[in-house]
Design a protein around this motif. Structure first.
Motif, PDB file in Angstrom:
ATOM      1  N   ILE A 277      -5.932   7.039 -14.428  1.00  0.00           N
ATOM      2  CA  ILE A 277      -5.754   7.363 -13.010  1.00  0.00           C
ATOM      3  C   ILE A 277      -5.873   6.098 -12.167  1.00  0.00           C
ATOM      4  CG2 ILE A 277      -6.928   8.460 -11.049  1.00  0.00           C
ATOM      5  CD1 ILE A 277      -7.455  10.862 -12.905  1.00  0.00           C
ATOM      6  N   LEU A 278      -6.884   5.282 -12.446  1.00  0.00           N
ATOM      7  CA  LEU A 278      -7.077   4.050 -11.683  1.00  0.00           C
ATOM      8  C   LEU A 278      -5.923   3.077 -11.909  1.00  0.00           C
ATOM      9  CD1 LEU A 278     -10.915   3.506 -12.175  1.00  0.00           C
ATOM     10  CD2 LEU A 278      -9.731   4.276 -10.108  1.00  0.00           C
ATOM     11  N   ASP A 279      -5.450   2.993 -13.155  1.00  0.00           N
ATOM     12  CA  ASP A 279      -4.321   2.101 -13.457  1.00  0.00           C
ATOM     13  C   ASP A 279      -3.053   2.552 -12.729  1.00  0.00           C
ATOM     14  OD1 ASP A 279      -5.880   0.534 -15.084  1.00  0.00           O
ATOM     15  OD2 ASP A 279      -5.183   1.441 -16.960  1.00  0.00           O
ATOM     16  N   MET A 280      -2.768   3.822 -12.800  1.00  0.00           N
ATOM     17  CA  MET A 280      -1.518   4.336 -12.233  1.00  0.00           C
ATOM     18  C   MET A 280      -1.561   4.450 -10.718  1.00  0.00           C
ATOM     19  SD  MET A 280       0.507   4.590 -14.772  1.00  0.00           S
ATOM     20  CE  MET A 280       1.888   5.538 -14.122  1.00  0.00           C
ATOM     21  N   ALA A 281      -2.754   4.387 -10.141  1.00  0.00           N
ATOM     22  CA  ALA A 281      -2.870   4.392  -8.680  1.00  0.00           C
ATOM     23  C   ALA A 281      -2.681   2.996  -8.112  1.00  0.00           C
ATOM     24  CB  ALA A 281      -4.223   4.950  -8.255  1.00  0.00           C
ATOM     25  N   GLY A 282      -2.532   2.000  -8.991  1.00  0.00           N
ATOM     26  CA  GLY A 282      -2.359   0.627  -8.553  1.00  0.00           C
ATOM     27  C   GLY A 282      -0.963   0.368  -8.018  1.00  0.00           C
ATOM     28  N   SER A 283      -0.855  -0.647  -7.195  1.00  0.00           N
ATOM     29  CA  SER A 283       0.432  -1.048  -6.628  1.00  0.00           C
ATOM     30  C   SER A 283       0.283  -2.416  -5.981  1.00  0.00           C
ATOM     31  CB  SER A 283       0.899  -0.023  -5.579  1.00  0.00           C
ATOM     32  OG  SER A 283       2.004  -0.514  -4.850  1.00  0.00           O
ATOM     33  N   LYS A 284       1.403  -3.149  -5.893  1.00  0.00           N
ATOM     34  CA  LYS A 284       1.398  -4.429  -5.174  1.00  0.00           C
ATOM     35  C   LYS A 284       1.288  -4.209  -3.668  1.00  0.00           C
ATOM     36  CE  LYS A 284       5.159  -5.613  -7.376  1.00  0.00           C
ATOM     37  NZ  LYS A 284       6.372  -6.344  -7.840  1.00  0.00           N
ATOM     38  N   VAL A 285       1.593  -3.004  -3.236  1.00  0.00           N
ATOM     39  CA  VAL A 285       1.416  -2.650  -1.823  1.00  0.00           C
ATOM     40  C   VAL A 285      -0.037  -2.219  -1.631  1.00  0.00           C
ATOM     41  CG1 VAL A 285       2.185  -1.156   0.055  1.00  0.00           C
ATOM     42  CG2 VAL A 285       3.821  -1.900  -1.689  1.00  0.00           C
ATOM     43  N   GLU A 286      -0.845  -3.051  -1.023  1.00  0.00           N
ATOM     44  CA  GLU A 286      -2.297  -2.874  -1.024  1.00  0.00           C
ATOM     45  C   GLU A 286      -2.760  -1.541  -0.453  1.00  0.00           C
ATOM     46  OE1 GLU A 286      -4.199  -6.161   0.869  1.00  0.00           O
ATOM     47  OE2 GLU A 286      -3.455  -7.643  -0.575  1.00  0.00           O
ATOM     48  N   LEU A 287      -2.032  -1.018   0.515  1.00  0.00           N
ATOM     49  CA  LEU A 287      -2.464   0.216   1.158  1.00  0.00           C
ATOM     50  C   LEU A 287      -2.438   1.408   0.194  1.00  0.00           C
ATOM     51  CD1 LEU A 287      -3.421   1.326   3.870  1.00  0.00           C
ATOM     52  CD2 LEU A 287      -1.035   1.821   4.451  1.00  0.00           C
ATOM     53  N   ILE A 288      -1.553   1.360  -0.806  1.00  0.00           N
ATOM     54  CA  ILE A 288      -1.430   2.493  -1.735  1.00  0.00           C
ATOM     55  C   ILE A 288      -2.698   2.695  -2.565  1.00  0.00           C
ATOM     56  CG2 ILE A 288      -0.207   3.336  -3.782  1.00  0.00           C
ATOM     57  CD1 ILE A 288       2.376   2.259  -2.528  1.00  0.00           C
ATOM     58  N   PRO A 289      -3.174   1.681  -3.307  1.00  0.00           N
ATOM     59  CA  PRO A 289      -4.421   1.918  -4.057  1.00  0.00           C
ATOM     60  C   PRO A 289      -5.625   2.130  -3.149  1.00  0.00           C
ATOM     61  CG  PRO A 289      -3.737  -0.382  -4.241  1.00  0.00           C
ATOM     62  CD  PRO A 289      -2.592   0.357  -3.609  1.00  0.00           C
ATOM     63  N   GLU A 290      -5.586   1.553  -1.945  1.00  0.00           N
ATOM     64  CA  GLU A 290      -6.698   1.726  -1.018  1.00  0.00           C
ATOM     65  C   GLU A 290      -6.858   3.198  -0.636  1.00  0.00           C
ATOM     66  OE1 GLU A 290      -8.262  -0.247   3.208  1.00  0.00           O
ATOM     67  OE2 GLU A 290      -6.392  -0.932   2.281  1.00  0.00           O
ATOM     68  N   ILE A 291      -5.749   3.836  -0.283  1.00  0.00           N
ATOM     69  CA  ILE A 291      -5.803   5.255   0.092  1.00  0.00           C
ATOM     70  C   ILE A 291      -6.033   6.131  -1.131  1.00  0.00           C
ATOM     71  CG2 ILE A 291      -4.459   7.179   1.033  1.00  0.00           C
ATOM     72  CD1 ILE A 291      -3.093   5.197   2.884  1.00  0.00           C
ATOM     73  N   ALA A 292      -5.318   5.853  -2.214  1.00  0.00           N
ATOM     74  CA  ALA A 292      -5.456   6.667  -3.427  1.00  0.00           C
ATOM     75  C   ALA A 292      -6.887   6.627  -3.951  1.00  0.00           C
ATOM     76  CB  ALA A 292      -4.485   6.180  -4.496  1.00  0.00           C
TER      77      ALA A 292
ATOM     78  N   ILE B 268      -8.477   8.038   8.619  1.00  0.00           N
ATOM     79  CA  ILE B 268      -8.676   6.585   8.523  1.00  0.00           C
ATOM     80  C   ILE B 268      -7.351   5.830   8.639  1.00  0.00           C
ATOM     81  CG2 ILE B 268      -9.560   4.723   7.056  1.00  0.00           C
ATOM     82  CD1 ILE B 268     -11.377   6.829   5.715  1.00  0.00           C
ATOM     83  N   TRP B 269      -6.329   6.293   7.894  1.00  0.00           N
ATOM     84  CA  TRP B 269      -5.071   5.537   7.814  1.00  0.00           C
ATOM     85  C   TRP B 269      -3.887   6.188   8.529  1.00  0.00           C
ATOM     86  CZ3 TRP B 269      -8.243   5.963   3.386  1.00  0.00           C
ATOM     87  CH2 TRP B 269      -8.834   4.757   2.970  1.00  0.00           C
ATOM     88  N   GLY B 270      -4.067   7.420   8.978  1.00  0.00           N
ATOM     89  CA  GLY B 270      -2.987   8.082   9.697  1.00  0.00           C
ATOM     90  C   GLY B 270      -2.171   9.018   8.815  1.00  0.00           C
ATOM     91  N   ASN B 271      -1.444   9.904   9.461  1.00  0.00           N
ATOM     92  CA  ASN B 271      -0.668  10.913   8.753  1.00  0.00           C
ATOM     93  C   ASN B 271       0.461  10.336   7.919  1.00  0.00           C
ATOM     94  OD1 ASN B 271      -2.207  13.039   9.715  1.00  0.00           O
ATOM     95  ND2 ASN B 271      -0.873  13.448  11.455  1.00  0.00           N
ATOM     96  N   GLN B 272       1.179   9.355   8.481  1.00  0.00           N
ATOM     97  CA  GLN B 272       2.347   8.835   7.755  1.00  0.00           C
ATOM     98  C   GLN B 272       1.951   8.207   6.427  1.00  0.00           C
ATOM     99  OE1 GLN B 272       2.231   7.259  11.290  1.00  0.00           O
ATOM    100  NE2 GLN B 272       4.334   7.524  11.997  1.00  0.00           N
ATOM    101  N   ALA B 273       0.906   7.374   6.450  1.00  0.00           N
ATOM    102  CA  ALA B 273       0.465   6.714   5.217  1.00  0.00           C
ATOM    103  C   ALA B 273      -0.030   7.747   4.203  1.00  0.00           C
ATOM    104  CB  ALA B 273      -0.639   5.705   5.528  1.00  0.00           C
ATOM    105  N   SER B 274      -0.720   8.785   4.659  1.00  0.00           N
ATOM    106  CA  SER B 274      -1.230   9.811   3.745  1.00  0.00           C
ATOM    107  C   SER B 274      -0.094  10.543   3.052  1.00  0.00           C
ATOM    108  CB  SER B 274      -2.095  10.821   4.512  1.00  0.00           C
ATOM    109  OG  SER B 274      -3.289  10.213   4.951  1.00  0.00           O
ATOM    110  N   VAL B 275       0.929  10.909   3.802  1.00  0.00           N
ATOM    111  CA  VAL B 275       2.068  11.612   3.212  1.00  0.00           C
ATOM    112  C   VAL B 275       2.781  10.717   2.198  1.00  0.00           C
ATOM    113  CG1 VAL B 275       4.356  12.560   3.687  1.00  0.00           C
ATOM    114  CG2 VAL B 275       2.429  13.166   5.149  1.00  0.00           C
TER     115      VAL B 275
END
Length: 311
Positions: free
Chosen positions: A8-23, A89-96
């Motif tokens: 789960i931790l591996d697959m939640a990773g991304s070069k886009v920092e906001l993605i693993p931060e929210i996940a 914390i991050w807003g609706n758009q980022a969550s979706v």
């Protein structure tokens, strides 16, 4: 589960920092991990020797996490698992969008197992969950829809993923159709019982157990089974109260306490728990088609655990 959590931790990773931060905010905030554990147990029940059940279990958890991210946006929820919801914390758009990313990663892991049948089961569940969300949205605040609408919503929104999580175990273990159907029915009935108990807990449960503030469903105007039963059984004054609170959204100080009193007076809470027990009995009955084993006993215990949360 250690392998599942690592994946789960591996697959939640991304070069886009906001993605693993929210996940990771949601993934690391707790939760019972019940659905992926059910996937692992249902594979172990049939002595599955491989490792693809780990990928399927992680897929199931990602599907669940994605629906939570989306649900909190739809419901304007402020709390999830005792912490501020990601949307706060991050807003609706980022969550979706991060929810969408997790769904994509889930399907990637499904494909890696090479099982088209598992892919079919889980992708169907994903579509059914979305249908359930829309169905709830179209009648969430309506008391006139009654019990049939409510049951259709929870079967789609909650029970569909429980059912898929347990059905893929015998599929990946190459078991016959009878075993697959037994585990599908087990998961379906367990999911229905689980959601019924959740809806009861909203009116007097422990927020730490529930993972959100008690009374959230009431404040959001959700016509859950306890409310529907209290409305159907109540006096004209009671019906006017529920109409004002649920359909019109006019919540006043003291209304939650009044709602709890009406739910207790009409037996709506106890009868909802009894309905959960009935579905739990059906889940245990479905296990009778599976040979006795310690894992089967554990799966039966899961039913009791899910229902006993109400006490």
């Amino acid at each position: 589960m250690d392998q599942v959590n690592g994946l789960i931790l591996d697959m939640a990773g991304s070069k886009v920092e906001l993605i693993p931060e929210i996940a990771n905010h949601l993934v690391s905030s707790g939760g019972k991990r019940l659905r992926p554990m059910l996937t692992l147990a249902s594979a172990k029940l049939f002595d599955y020797p491989g490792n693809d059940h780990v990928k399927l279990a992680a897929s199931v958890e990602f599907m669940h996490t994605a629906t939570l991210l989306h649900d909190d946006v739809v419901d304007d929820s402020a709390v999830r698992r005792g912490k501020p919801a990601a949307r706060v914390i991050w807003g609706n758009q980022a969550s979706v969008l991060v929810g969408d990313y997790l769904l994509g990663q889930a399907f990637k892991m499904m494909v890696e197992t090479g099982s088209l049948e598992c892919l079919r089961i889980l992708s169907t569940a994903s579509a059914v969950i979305a249908e359930g969300e829309v169905l709830q949205l179209s009648g969430a605040n309506s008391l006139s829809n009654g019990q049939p609408h409510y049951m259709a919503v929870i079967e789609a929104k909650t029970a569909a993923l429980f059912s898929a999580a347990t059905e893929v175990g015998p599929v990946i273990a190459q078991q016959p159709a009878e075993a697959q159907e037994a585990m599908r029915l087990y998961g379906l009935n367990l999911g229905l019982a689980f959601q019924l108990v959740d809806d009861v807990l909203d009116y007097g449960g422990d927020a730490a157990v529930l993972g959100k503030d008690t009374g959230d469903d009431f404040r959001e105007g959700k016509a859950t089974l306890p409310v529907i039963l209290a409305y159907e059984r109540g006096s004209d004054d009671d019906k006017a109260f529920w109409t004002r609170c649920i359909e019109k959204g006019e919540i006043r100080d003291g209304d939650l306490e009044a709602a709890i009193e009406k739910l207790r007076a009409t037996g709506a809470l106890e009868d909802s728990i009894q309905r959960a027990r009935d579905f739990g009995s059906e889940a245990v009955k479905a296990l009778a088609a599976v040979p006795p084993s310690p894992v089967r006993d554990i799966l039966a215990d899961v039913v009791e655990f899910s229902i006993s949360r109400a006490f």
